[in-house]
Design a protein around this motif. Structure first.
Motif, mmCIF file in Angstrom:
data_model
loop_
_atom_site.group_PDB
_atom_site.id
_atom_site.type_symbol
_atom_site.label_atom_id
_atom_site.label_comp_id
_atom_site.label_asym_id
_atom_site.label_seq_id
_atom_site.Cartn_x
_atom_site.Cartn_y
_atom_site.Cartn_z
ATOM 1 N N UNK A 14 36.305 -0.574 23.326
ATOM 2 C CA UNK A 14 37.913 0.096 23.504
ATOM 3 C C UNK A 14 38.168 0.252 22.170
ATOM 4 N N UNK A 15 38.238 -0.503 21.115
ATOM 5 C CA UNK A 15 38.576 -0.680 19.829
ATOM 6 C C UNK A 15 39.995 -0.356 19.816
ATOM 7 N N UNK A 16 40.805 -1.225 20.212
ATOM 8 C CA UNK A 16 42.053 -1.179 20.137
ATOM 9 C C UNK A 16 42.394 -1.538 18.661
ATOM 10 N N UNK A 17 43.476 -0.754 18.132
ATOM 11 C CA UNK A 17 43.825 -0.789 16.736
ATOM 12 C C UNK A 17 43.170 0.103 15.808
ATOM 13 N N UNK A 18 42.456 1.294 16.404
ATOM 14 C CA UNK A 18 41.745 2.224 15.607
ATOM 15 C C UNK A 18 42.363 3.603 16.278
ATOM 16 N N UNK A 21 40.952 5.217 19.659
ATOM 17 C CA UNK A 21 41.061 4.544 20.864
ATOM 18 C C UNK A 21 41.959 5.502 21.967
ATOM 19 N N UNK A 22 41.414 5.269 23.028
ATOM 20 C CA UNK A 22 42.492 6.153 24.182
ATOM 21 C C UNK A 22 43.191 5.100 24.952
ATOM 22 N N UNK A 23 44.056 4.560 24.239
ATOM 23 C CA UNK A 23 44.757 3.500 25.176
ATOM 24 C C UNK A 23 45.472 4.059 26.317
ATOM 25 N N UNK A 24 46.111 5.075 26.230
ATOM 26 C CA UNK A 24 46.842 5.491 27.510
ATOM 27 C C UNK A 24 46.038 5.767 28.781
ATOM 28 N N UNK A 25 44.963 6.177 28.406
ATOM 29 C CA UNK A 25 43.633 6.256 29.363
ATOM 30 C C UNK A 25 43.192 5.242 29.964
ATOM 31 N N UNK A 221 24.716 0.372 30.685
ATOM 32 C CA UNK A 221 25.543 0.330 29.558
ATOM 33 C C UNK A 221 26.987 0.919 29.852
ATOM 34 N N UNK A 222 28.045 -0.017 29.727
ATOM 35 C CA UNK A 222 29.339 0.719 29.948
ATOM 36 C C UNK A 222 30.081 1.835 28.933
ATOM 37 N N UNK A 223 29.157 2.218 28.101
ATOM 38 C CA UNK A 223 29.690 3.283 27.106
ATOM 39 C C UNK A 223 30.828 2.817 26.266
ATOM 40 N N UNK A 224 31.886 3.626 26.213
ATOM 41 C CA UNK A 224 33.046 3.026 25.344
ATOM 42 C C UNK A 224 34.391 3.953 25.856
ATOM 43 N N UNK A 225 35.492 3.479 25.090
ATOM 44 C CA UNK A 225 36.681 4.457 25.427
ATOM 45 C C UNK A 225 37.327 4.751 24.148
ATOM 46 N N UNK A 226 36.144 5.505 23.403
ATOM 47 C CA UNK A 226 36.602 6.572 21.961
ATOM 48 C C UNK A 226 36.238 7.870 22.569
ATOM 49 N N UNK A 227 35.105 7.989 22.931
ATOM 50 C CA UNK A 227 34.521 9.338 23.431
ATOM 51 C C UNK A 227 34.292 9.758 24.762
ATOM 52 N N UNK A 228 33.485 8.626 25.491
ATOM 53 C CA UNK A 228 33.212 8.889 26.590
ATOM 54 C C UNK A 228 34.044 8.353 27.981
ATOM 55 N N UNK A 229 35.021 7.460 27.754
ATOM 56 C CA UNK A 229 36.024 6.721 28.587
ATOM 57 C C UNK A 229 35.354 6.527 29.912
ATOM 58 N N UNK A 251 53.366 12.975 23.795
ATOM 59 C CA UNK A 251 53.361 11.727 22.939
ATOM 60 C C UNK A 251 52.086 11.907 22.186
ATOM 61 N N UNK A 252 50.970 12.219 22.629
ATOM 62 C CA UNK A 252 49.911 12.201 22.076
ATOM 63 C C UNK A 252 49.786 13.260 20.891
#
Length: 269
Positions: A14-18, A21-25, A221-229, A251-252
């Motif tokens: 998820x990489x919170x703090x970068x 990161x797609x926190x809203x999604x 593999x669960x992938x990521x929440x940077x590109x693939x969500x 907001x985005x």
């Protein structure tokens, strides 16, 4: 809003703090489900990037939602990755429904599932950590640039474009690393009689049956929440790969300009 009941949800990277990161999604996704078990499979909080002093309210809301899950009966397993490796000093810590570990084994309907982040297979993380961190910073700026480009493309009515996927696809070493990673994970799982091996780390979502001369297993593999969500969901003895739609809000748009300002400040400093 009616929530979907899910036996197990697995997310990673998820990489919170970068910036990427797609926190809203992910918050939107969390609000749509009611999992019995939530497995956070590494790199949820990007401790490597904390020096940027960048941690918006939307990122804090994701952490709050995770804690809300535990208070409502969901078992949350936080498996450490390389970007949140500082948490490894707290491995095997348990607080109510929340626990931290380096790996996890669960029995799912008579089958054994092995969960771990996957950075153990990455030599750059262990033998040249400063190179890995530099690569992480470069990747974050690439994602930032990509988001600005995609914002412009969408405004022009064109399809978004992934710079990082293009780079990965064009670099033979990256493609070979992904292939080697998957092969190593599955070979180890087969050697240890695991029916499922569930990883993150390489940002490549996948569910695939794999076999060798010794046997067979299912690689996930669960992938990521940077590109693939993406996330993995387990229900009624079956795994599926969940993909979330990206949100485009006012907001985005504001965030993009904030990103640019912060980037300029850092370049000047």
């Amino acid at each position: 809003m009616k929530k979907r009941l899910v036996e197990i949800v697995v997310i990673s990277d998820v990489h919170l703090g970068t910036y990427g990161c797609h926190a809203n999604e992910i918050l939107e996704y969390f609000k749509s489900i009611k999992p019995k078990i939530l497995i956070l499979n590494g790199d949820i909080i990007d401790i490597w990037q904390f020096r940027k002093s960048y941690f918006p309210k939307s990122h804090l809301k994701v952490i709050k939602k995770i804690l809300d899950f535990t208070s409502k009966g969901t078992k949350v397993y936080y498996i450490t990755g390389n970007h949140d490796e500082m948490l490894r000093k707290f491995s095997d810590t348990k607080m109510g429904n929340f626990s931290i570990s380096d790996k996890l084994v669960l029995e799912l309907d008579g089958k054994k599932a092995w969960f771990f982040h996957g950075d153990i297979f990455d030599n750059s993380v262990h033998h040249a950590k400063w190179i890995a961190k530099l690569g992480g910073i470069g990747y974050d700026y690439l994602i930032l640039l990509n988001r600005v480009i995609n914002w412009c493309l969408i405004k022009m009515g064109k399809e978004p474009y992934s710079l990082s996927k293009k780079v990965k696809a064009s670099v033979k070493k990256a493609v070979k690393f992904i292939s080697d990673f998957e092969t190593t994970a599955t070979d180890l799982a087969i050697d240890n009689n695991y029916d499922y091996v569930v990883c993150g780390h390489i940002h490549e979502p996948k569910i695939e049956e794999r076999s060798n001369k010794k046997g067979a297993t299912t690689y996930l593999n669960s992938g990521d929440w940077i590109e693939n969500l993406t996330a993995l969901e387990y229900n009624k003895k079956r795994w599926k790969l969940y993909r979330h739609e990206k949100i485009s809000t006012i907001d985005e748009e504001k965030e993009y300009f904030e990103f640019e300002e912060k980037l300029c400040e850092q370049l000047i400093l």
